[in-house]
Write a protein that holds these residues in place. Structure first.
Motif, short mmCIF file in Angstrom:
data_model
loop_
_atom_site.label_atom_id
_atom_site.label_comp_id
_atom_site.label_asym_id
_atom_site.label_seq_id
_atom_site.Cartn_x
_atom_site.Cartn_y
_atom_site.Cartn_z
N LEU A 7 0.85 -1.19 0.00
CA LEU A 7 0.00 0.00 0.00
C LEU A 7 0.89 1.24 0.00
O LEU A 7 1.11 1.87 1.03
CB LEU A 7 -0.92 -0.02 1.22
N ASP A 8 1.39 1.58 -1.17
CA ASP A 8 2.39 2.65 -1.29
C ASP A 8 1.87 3.88 -2.02
O ASP A 8 2.66 4.68 -2.53
CB ASP A 8 3.62 2.12 -2.04
N LEU A 9 0.56 4.03 -2.09
CA LEU A 9 0.00 5.16 -2.84
C LEU A 9 0.16 6.48 -2.07
O LEU A 9 0.33 6.47 -0.84
CB LEU A 9 -1.47 4.88 -3.16
N LYS A 12 -3.98 8.42 1.82
CA LYS A 12 -4.79 7.43 2.52
C LYS A 12 -6.00 7.03 1.69
O LYS A 12 -6.36 5.85 1.61
CB LYS A 12 -5.24 8.02 3.87
N GLU A 14 -6.43 7.03 -1.54
CA GLU A 14 -6.08 6.16 -2.67
C GLU A 14 -5.80 4.74 -2.20
O GLU A 14 -6.19 3.76 -2.85
CB GLU A 14 -4.87 6.73 -3.41
N ASN A 15 -5.11 4.60 -1.08
CA ASN A 15 -4.86 3.27 -0.54
C ASN A 15 -6.16 2.56 -0.16
O ASN A 15 -6.33 1.37 -0.44
CB ASN A 15 -3.94 3.36 0.68
N VAL A 31 1.81 -2.31 4.99
CA VAL A 31 1.77 -0.90 5.36
C VAL A 31 3.20 -0.45 5.66
O VAL A 31 3.81 -0.90 6.63
CB VAL A 31 0.87 -0.67 6.59
N THR A 35 3.32 5.39 4.64
CA THR A 35 1.89 5.25 4.92
C THR A 35 1.61 5.29 6.41
O THR A 35 0.67 5.97 6.87
CB THR A 35 1.34 3.95 4.31
N GLY A 207 3.69 -4.37 -5.53
CA GLY A 207 3.10 -3.04 -5.37
C GLY A 207 2.65 -2.44 -6.66
O GLY A 207 1.52 -2.58 -7.08
N TYR A 211 -1.14 -1.65 -8.09
CA TYR A 211 -1.85 -0.37 -7.87
C TYR A 211 -1.76 0.59 -9.06
O TYR A 211 -2.53 1.54 -9.13
CB TYR A 211 -1.46 0.30 -6.56
#
Length: 227
Positions: A7-9, A12, A14-15, A31, A35, A207, A211
């Motif tokens: 979860l590297d977007l 928050k 977007e994740n 995480v 993040t 990742g 995404y």
């Protein structure tokens, strides 16, 4: 082998939108440092609200003096995560301190030690550690095993060697997986799923190929079929 989605977007929101799209799949969620610093414990709770069965890997790579690492590890116990990591280069005393502190907990998370970051090239790694990656990663893994940890974070290229010097149950988690030949980005030692399976990897972290896809759920499904 299990899939861990990074979860590297940038935000928050977007994740969380990504998590919503893949909520029906049996995957881990990673995480990372950015993040968690930005979104904190509330983000972990938000994940569980979407699907309480999601398993969370808190990727903070603890690295400090032994007592501070043990204190931090004990604080992580209160977050309800399923796995976290520390740096093997903190040394056996620090790794042992972490595991000794967690002994009193009946259902502690999986604890992994980071060996060599997959962003390192061989030359860059040697400049820091004065050993080649495989030799040093094997030493770190041996230290982690003897310190009571459950496994290590390494590239797919070190996984089989590490299991040979520890045992088959000692877990390996590998970032830098590009399942369908995608661009390596800032990673140096990347591999595909077939290679990771052959090297007996237990967890693969994916990742950007997920995404950045137009249909993340479709990519997750394809990966799960392969593994």
């Amino acid at each position: 082998m299990e899939l861990c989605v990074a979860l590297d977007l940038p935000t928050k929101e977007e994740n969380l939108a990504l998590i919503e799209k893949i909520q029906n799949y049996n995957v881990w969620l990673k995480v990372g440092l950015r993040t968690y610093i930005r979104d904190g414990e509330e983000f972990l709770k938000a994940i569980k609200k979407i699907n309480p069965d999601f398993k969370i890997f808190l990727d903070l790579k603890l690295y400090d003096i032994p007592n501070t690492m043990a204190d931090a590890a004990e604080s992580i116990m209160g977050l309800g995560v399923d796995m976290f990591n520390i740096h093997a280069s903190a040394g056996p005393r620090a790794m042992s301190a972490v595991m000794q502190r967690l002994q009193k907990y009946e259902n502690r998370p999986i604890v992994l030690a980071v060996t060599a970051l997959t962003s390192f090239s061989e030359d860059e790694f040697y400049a820091v550690y004065e050993r080649d990656i495989v030799t040093k990663a094997n030493q770190f893994a041996k230290d982690a095993k003897e310190s009571g940890l459950d496994g290590v974070v390494c590239s797919a290229f070190e996984s089989a060697s590490i299991k040979n010097i520890t045992d088959e149950t000692f877990m390996t988690l590998t970032p830098g997986i590009r399942p369908f030949g995608e661009d390596a980005g800032d990673q140096k030692r990347v591999a595909d799923i077939a290679f990771a399976k052959n090297e007996k990897v237990d967890f693969i972290v994916v990742g950007r190929p997920i995404y950045q896809a137009q249909n993340p759920a479709e990519v997750v499904e394809k990966i799960l079929v392969q593994i």
